[in-house]
Design a protein around this motif. Structure first.
Motif, PDB file in Angstrom:
ATOM      1  N   ASN A   1     -15.164 -20.705 -26.148  1.00 47.71           N
ATOM      2  CA  ASN A   1     -15.367 -21.458 -24.902  1.00 47.71           C
ATOM      3  C   ASN A   1     -14.997 -22.924 -25.108  1.00 47.71           C
TER       4      ASN A   1
ATOM      5  N   LEU B   1     -11.341 -23.419 -25.502  1.00 47.87           N
ATOM      6  CA  LEU B   1     -10.664 -23.302 -24.208  1.00 47.87           C
ATOM      7  C   LEU B   1     -10.782 -24.613 -23.434  1.00 47.87           C
TER       8      LEU B   1
ATOM      9  N   THR C   1     -18.992 -18.407 -10.661  1.00 48.35           N
ATOM     10  CA  THR C   1     -17.886 -17.487 -10.893  1.00 48.35           C
ATOM     11  C   THR C   1     -17.300 -17.754 -12.267  1.00 48.35           C
ATOM     12  N   GLU C   2     -17.260 -16.718 -13.090  1.00 49.20           N
ATOM     13  CA  GLU C   2     -16.696 -16.897 -14.432  1.00 49.20           C
ATOM     14  C   GLU C   2     -15.258 -17.378 -14.314  1.00 49.20           C
ATOM     15  N   GLY C   3     -14.887 -18.306 -15.166  1.00 54.80           N
ATOM     16  CA  GLY C   3     -13.551 -18.871 -15.085  1.00 54.80           C
ATOM     17  C   GLY C   3     -13.532 -20.089 -14.188  1.00 54.80           C
ATOM     18  N   LEU C   4     -13.896 -19.866 -12.899  1.00 56.27           N
ATOM     19  CA  LEU C   4     -13.903 -21.001 -11.964  1.00 56.27           C
ATOM     20  C   LEU C   4     -14.941 -22.047 -12.345  1.00 56.27           C
TER      21      LEU C   4
ATOM     22  N   TRP D   1     -15.366 -23.437 -14.942  1.00 51.47           N
ATOM     23  CA  TRP D   1     -14.791 -24.490 -15.782  1.00 51.47           C
ATOM     24  C   TRP D   1     -14.226 -25.630 -14.943  1.00 51.47           C
TER      25      TRP D   1
ATOM     26  N   SER E   1     -20.465 -18.087 -20.029  1.00 54.13           N
ATOM     27  CA  SER E   1     -19.013 -18.283 -20.106  1.00 54.13           C
ATOM     28  C   SER E   1     -18.630 -19.746 -20.281  1.00 54.13           C
ATOM     29  N   THR E   2     -19.532 -20.695 -19.966  1.00 59.28           N
ATOM     30  CA  THR E   2     -19.197 -22.100 -20.203  1.00 59.28           C
ATOM     31  C   THR E   2     -20.129 -22.730 -21.238  1.00 59.28           C
TER      32      THR E   2
END
Lengths: 294, 317
Positions: free
Chosen positions: B94, B97, B175-178, B180, B266-267
């Motif tokens: 993470n 990324l 929302t996973e991904g968003l 970030w 996820s973050t």
């Protein structure tokens, strides 16, 4: 008289066509900067605007771009809330950051002095030894230092927030570089007058190094004031918290009360903004000198 | 290397002049070093060894005897199957990324802003202040503010989007991904002014005569940038790149305050996971071992980067 006068008309004539040509070329750049500045200020505007709205107005849909019924209720409630005390946190932050800054600058200045201006065995070895500690990432010492604080009984005290960082090394490096540039004649003259080295340090070296000392002090103060991770775990007592940590616990409690939340972040931002306005010149000057060292 | 040439001669003369150059005078420099050195040993040197010691024991805060377990906690990080292995590497990825996404943005945006402000323009001081200003806020203020900006329902970003396109709100934070997006946007807003200032300082050192000569030869602004500005800024760019990358790997407060590490970890940053393991789960030794391993990775990364920098700077100048 006429000979030095002759180039003047030519020199004056030359820049004349420039304003005409430059004006249209500057306009797009200026407009672009205005748009970017508006984007940068939008979150700050939204923070202020929300802080002045009632809770109902803050979450109404469609959004209120401008607070239609401005009120200071949020500020009043945040300042008198039983869940935390923003003024108390600000005071804690101030005491910790000021004490830290004074101790740090003094220690760095004392250490940098012999490293820059005296000759003795082991000088360069010691300098490179402490300098190499800059390579150690902070996370390595996080847990052991925390256990040390537990053993010292320093959890929930200012000591935990002040002492571990006081012996930082970057300041020693910065001041040593600056001290080395001071002309030796001043020191020699004072020595002939019988001044001790401590007096020379205090009366000659430090005053002449004021730009570097102030730069270091500004960085030290900002670093301590904005420290977040370490005080988050070493101070759990609400009354002992610093502003950044206190405001976070506040936000967890008022997670859905946006008006209060934004009033509290506004209040937390004010000291930093005032400090910035005072220290602006030192800050940017300090940044450009330290960043450029090759 | 850093000494001035005349120093030894001067010093010899001084020593000859002073008959009191006894033990006390010889001890003098060490007395100056002493206060800093004491604290340096207690709070920098000792904790490094102590951390290694803690990592090799099963640390129990309630017990006075700590049992030795050797490298077990270090080995756990390299043997799949333990939660420590899973979460350590997951949060490390993470963080990587975040670094990969945010660093190019932070370098490019800082350079862009600096180029816009390089030449005099009306309101230059004001613009500089506006871009620099967010950096003086603490991470918690910045985080709370951006969480509100990207609020799932009524954040300003969703509101502006709806006003412009009529599109329904996006649940950014959950929302996973968003999730970030607010973290990266907030970080750029927060720190780009710092790098911009470094670039402005570097740009002010580029001689104006180079641009004048290039302009006389008919070089376009684009060509001037490619052949003058960019090569001359190379050392500065590398410096900014490295310091920004190292700072990005220290990600902690932004994701903690904006998303609390979610959704579904996820973050979550690696530092947040290490502190959670140590201070929330009371797995002190495990956290110490992770801190050590992550620190070692950063050390190698730094050494490699600075090696690269030394080589590149030598090559360009």
């Amino acid at each position: 008289m006429s000979a030095p006068g002759t180039p003047v008309p030519g020199a004056q004539a030359r820049p004349r066509p420039r304003p005409r040509r430059r004006f249209p070329r500057e306009v797009p750049r200026f407009l672009l900067l205005c748009v970017l500045a508006a984007l940068f200020l939008a979150p700050v505007y939204w923070m202020l605007s929300t802080s002045l709205k009632s809770e109902a107005d803050a979450i109404v849909s469609p959004v209120q771009w401008w607070p239609l019924h401005p009120t200071l209720d949020n500020y009043r409630e945040v300042l008198t809330s039983p869940d935390g005390n923003i003024l108390r946190w600000t005071w804690n932050s101030l005491v910790v950051a000021l004490t830290f800054t004074v101790l740090h600058v003094l220690l760095c200045a004392l250490t940098a002095y012999p490293l820059a201006r005296m000759r003795f065995p082991g000088r360069d070895t010691w300098f490179w030894f402490i300098l190499s500690s800059l390579m150690i990432p902070g996370i390595v010492t996080l847990v052991p230092t925390y256990i040390m604080m537990l053993n010292f009984g320093w959890i929930n005290s200012y000591h935990a927030l002040i002492w571990p960082g006081v012996s930082g090394v970057f300041g020693v490096f910065l001041l040593r570089q600056f001290f080395q540039g001071i002309p030796r004649e001043l020191e020699e003259a004072a020595k002939l007058d019988g001044a001790s080295s401590l007096l020379i340090w205090w009366r000659i070296i430090l005053p002449l190094s004021l730009p570097a000392v102030v730069t270091l002090a500004v960085f030290a103060f900002m670093g301590s004031w904005n420290n977040f991770l370490w005080p988050l775990y070493t101070v759990t007592d609400v009354d002992k918290m610093t502003l950044p940590v206190g405001i976070t616990t506040f936000s967890q409690r008022y997670v859905t009360e946006y008006g209060k939340l934004m009033a509290s972040t506004t209040l937390a931002a004010v000291p930093a903004l005032i400090a910035y306005l005072i220290a602006q010149r030192f800050l940017e000057a300090g940044l450009s000198t330290t960043g450029l060292k090759e | 290397m850093t000494d001035h040439a005349p120093q030894p001669a001067r010093h010899a003369a001084r020593r000859g002049d002073a008959p009191r150059a006894g033990a006390a005078a010889r001890a003098e420099p060490y007395l100056y070093l002493l206060p800093h050195a004491l604290l340096f040993f207690v709070f920098t040197v000792y904790p490094v060894g102590y951390g290694l010691y803690i990592g090799m024991h099963r640390w129990d805060l309630l017990s006075s005897v700590q049992s030795f377990v050797g490298l077990e906690f270090f080995r756990n990080l390299f043997v799949p199957g333990t939660p420590q292995f899973d979460f350590f590497w997951r949060t490390l990825l993470n963080t990587a990324l975040f670094t990969v996404v945010s660093v190019p943005l932070l370098v490019a945006a800082a350079l862009g802003l600096a180029l816009l402000l390089q030449r005099p323009i009306f309101g230059r001081t004001f613009f500089r202040a506006v871009f620099f200003l967010p950096g003086v806020l603490t991470v918690s203020v910045m985080g709370i503010l951006w969480r509100w900006m990207f609020d799932n329902q009524i954040g300003l970003v969703n509101a502006a989007r709806e006003a412009l396109t009529g599109a329904p709100p996006i649940p950014w934070l959950s929302t996973e991904g968003l999730a970030w997006v607010p973290i990266v946007v907030g970080t750029v807003w927060w720190t780009v002014g710092f790098n911009m200032t470094l670039y402005l300082a570097a740009l002010s050192n580029v001689p104006a005569s180079l641009y004048e000569a290039a302009a006389l030869d008919g070089a376009t602004p684009g060509q001037q940038f490619r052949h003058i500005t960019w090569p001359l800024l190379a050392p500065q760019t590398l410096f900014v790149f490295i310091t920004t990358a190292l700072a990005s790997f220290q990600l902690f407060g932004q994701s903690l305050v904006i998303t609390a590490g979610g959704p579904n970890r996820s973050t979550q940053s690696v530092i947040q996971y290490i502190t959670e393991e140590g201070f929330t789960n009371n797995q002190i030794s495990s956290a110490a071992a992770m801190g050590f391993v992550f620190g070692l990775m950063m050390l190698i990364f730094t050494a490699a980067q600075f090696g690269l920098m030394a080589r590149d700077v030598k090559g360009t100048s």
